[in-house]
Design an enzyme around this catalytic site. Sequence first.
Site, PDB file in Angstrom:
ATOM      1  N   THR A 151       0.837  -1.191   0.000  1.00 36.96           N
ATOM      2  CA  THR A 151       0.000   0.000   0.000  1.00 36.96           C
ATOM      3  C   THR A 151       0.872   1.242   0.000  1.00 36.96           C
ATOM      4  O   THR A 151       2.028   1.191   0.433  1.00 36.96           O
ATOM      5  CB  THR A 151      -0.935   0.027   1.228  1.00 36.96           C
ATOM      6  OG1 THR A 151      -1.841   1.129   1.109  1.00 36.96           O
ATOM      7  CG2 THR A 151      -0.145   0.166   2.521  1.00 36.96           C
ATOM      8  N   ASN A 167      -1.008   3.921   1.111  1.00 32.01           N
ATOM      9  CA  ASN A 167      -1.940   4.633   1.975  1.00 32.01           C
ATOM     10  C   ASN A 167      -1.399   4.655   3.405  1.00 32.01           C
ATOM     11  O   ASN A 167      -1.237   3.603   4.025  1.00 32.01           O
ATOM     12  CB  ASN A 167      -3.314   3.948   1.921  1.00 32.01           C
ATOM     13  CG  ASN A 167      -4.375   4.684   2.698  1.00 32.01           C
ATOM     14  OD1 ASN A 167      -4.239   4.910   3.898  1.00 32.01           O
ATOM     15  ND2 ASN A 167      -5.456   5.042   2.022  1.00 32.01           N
ATOM     16  N   ASP A 224      -7.500  -6.319   0.681  1.00 37.19           N
ATOM     17  CA  ASP A 224      -8.594  -5.569   0.070  1.00 37.19           C
ATOM     18  C   ASP A 224      -9.732  -5.580   1.068  1.00 37.19           C
ATOM     19  O   ASP A 224      -9.997  -6.590   1.729  1.00 37.19           O
ATOM     20  CB  ASP A 224      -9.031  -6.181  -1.257  1.00 37.19           C
ATOM     21  CG  ASP A 224      -9.930  -5.232  -2.045  1.00 37.19           C
ATOM     22  OD1 ASP A 224      -9.749  -4.001  -1.916  1.00 37.19           O
ATOM     23  OD2 ASP A 224     -10.801  -5.702  -2.802  1.00 37.19           O
ATOM     24  N   SER A 225     -10.351  -4.444   1.219  1.00 31.84           N
ATOM     25  CA  SER A 225     -11.404  -4.326   2.220  1.00 31.84           C
ATOM     26  C   SER A 225     -12.437  -3.323   1.747  1.00 31.84           C
ATOM     27  O   SER A 225     -12.198  -2.539   0.817  1.00 31.84           O
ATOM     28  CB  SER A 225     -10.820  -3.892   3.570  1.00 31.84           C
ATOM     29  OG  SER A 225     -10.179  -2.635   3.444  1.00 31.84           O
ATOM     30  N   TYR A 265     -15.170   5.317   5.503  1.00 27.34           N
ATOM     31  CA  TYR A 265     -16.549   5.379   5.981  1.00 27.34           C
ATOM     32  C   TYR A 265     -16.654   5.366   7.504  1.00 27.34           C
ATOM     33  O   TYR A 265     -17.754   5.247   8.056  1.00 27.34           O
ATOM     34  CB  TYR A 265     -17.354   4.203   5.404  1.00 27.34           C
ATOM     35  CG  TYR A 265     -17.436   4.209   3.897  1.00 27.34           C
ATOM     36  CD1 TYR A 265     -18.392   4.967   3.226  1.00 27.34           C
ATOM     37  CD2 TYR A 265     -16.540   3.456   3.135  1.00 27.34           C
ATOM     38  CE1 TYR A 265     -18.462   4.975   1.838  1.00 27.34           C
ATOM     39  CE2 TYR A 265     -16.600   3.458   1.749  1.00 27.34           C
ATOM     40  CZ  TYR A 265     -17.562   4.220   1.110  1.00 27.34           C
ATOM     41  OH  TYR A 265     -17.619   4.234  -0.271  1.00 27.34           O
ATOM     42  N   LYS A 277     -10.850   1.026  17.737  1.00 28.90           N
ATOM     43  CA  LYS A 277     -11.073   0.474  16.398  1.00 28.90           C
ATOM     44  C   LYS A 277     -10.121  -0.682  16.111  1.00 28.90           C
ATOM     45  O   LYS A 277     -10.521  -1.691  15.503  1.00 28.90           O
ATOM     46  CB  LYS A 277     -10.903   1.571  15.345  1.00 28.90           C
ATOM     47  CG  LYS A 277     -11.095   1.064  13.925  1.00 28.90           C
ATOM     48  CD  LYS A 277     -10.780   2.135  12.896  1.00 28.90           C
ATOM     49  CE  LYS A 277     -10.841   1.564  11.483  1.00 28.90           C
ATOM     50  NZ  LYS A 277     -10.471   2.542  10.442  1.00 28.90           N
ATOM     51  N   HIS A 314     -12.602  -4.963  11.106  1.00 30.93           N
ATOM     52  CA  HIS A 314     -12.447  -6.068  10.172  1.00 30.93           C
ATOM     53  C   HIS A 314     -10.978  -6.351   9.892  1.00 30.93           C
ATOM     54  O   HIS A 314     -10.551  -7.503   9.893  1.00 30.93           O
ATOM     55  CB  HIS A 314     -13.181  -5.736   8.874  1.00 30.93           C
ATOM     56  CG  HIS A 314     -12.814  -4.402   8.285  1.00 30.93           C
ATOM     57  ND1 HIS A 314     -12.824  -3.233   9.019  1.00 30.93           N
ATOM     58  CD2 HIS A 314     -12.384  -4.045   7.044  1.00 30.93           C
ATOM     59  CE1 HIS A 314     -12.446  -2.225   8.254  1.00 30.93           C
ATOM     60  NE2 HIS A 314     -12.175  -2.688   7.051  1.00 30.93           N
ATOM     61  N   ARG A 315     -10.196  -5.289   9.687  1.00 29.42           N
ATOM     62  CA  ARG A 315      -8.772  -5.468   9.409  1.00 29.42           C
ATOM     63  C   ARG A 315      -8.052  -6.010  10.645  1.00 29.42           C
ATOM     64  O   ARG A 315      -7.150  -6.845  10.533  1.00 29.42           O
ATOM     65  CB  ARG A 315      -8.152  -4.150   8.950  1.00 29.42           C
ATOM     66  CG  ARG A 315      -6.696  -4.308   8.515  1.00 29.42           C
ATOM     67  CD  ARG A 315      -6.131  -3.033   7.893  1.00 29.42           C
ATOM     68  NE  ARG A 315      -6.645  -2.805   6.548  1.00 29.42           N
ATOM     69  CZ  ARG A 315      -7.498  -1.838   6.223  1.00 29.42           C
ATOM     70  NH1 ARG A 315      -7.923  -0.999   7.149  1.00 29.42           N
ATOM     71  NH2 ARG A 315      -7.905  -1.702   4.991  1.00 29.42           N
TER      72      ARG A 315
END
Length: 222
Positions: free
Chosen positions: A4, A6, A83-84, A179, A200, A205-206
Amino acid sequence: LIATRNRHNDREIRAILGGSFQYLTLNDFPDAPEVVENAPTFTGNATKKAVELAHWLAGSQPSTAPRMPSGLNPQPSFVLADDSGLEVDALDGAPGVHSARFAALDSAMSGNTPDSDNNAKLLQLLKNVAPEKRTARFRCVIALVEINPQSAIRNPQLFDGGCEGHMGFAPRGKNGFGYDPLFVPVGFEQTFAELGEDVKNKLSHRAKALEKLKEFLQPSSK
């Protein structure tokens, strides 16, 4: 190699996996190829990215490798790609694999679109949806590919995670990205952007996918 550029994803992955590993990102490899994430599933995109970058790294010559920070091996042992995205039940699972470029689907634009645009489009589509029908989930799939000394690339190891919740009616909170200002996880009244990074990173999910990955890399870590 975390596949990534990011900084948010990079920071989140490092925070969850911890300091037992050495990390590089695609920012350390400016000549790395751009992988087109055009698979219809999270698994397909994560696998494609990991495998293509691993093949590229396996074919790189040491003389062409970029100069790394002191103490880091310029050739990674693993490529980690994920990927998420967000799946909203009232939208039949959209935006899904298009989460990062959701707003761009309405135009001729290519590439990812700003978080604010994606959130605005989502809220517009959900404006007449009742609270009890705004259920959603974040999903993540991580693909890990090992590059062995003979440059033979093994099949990817896959790790997945999900986080159930619902979508709010307006952005709330200044933390997080994507989001996060709209997503309220089950068991909470605050959005991910209000709960902050520490919370978080235990719920997301990650985080769940990365905990499975961490156990795979360090079976005795628990």
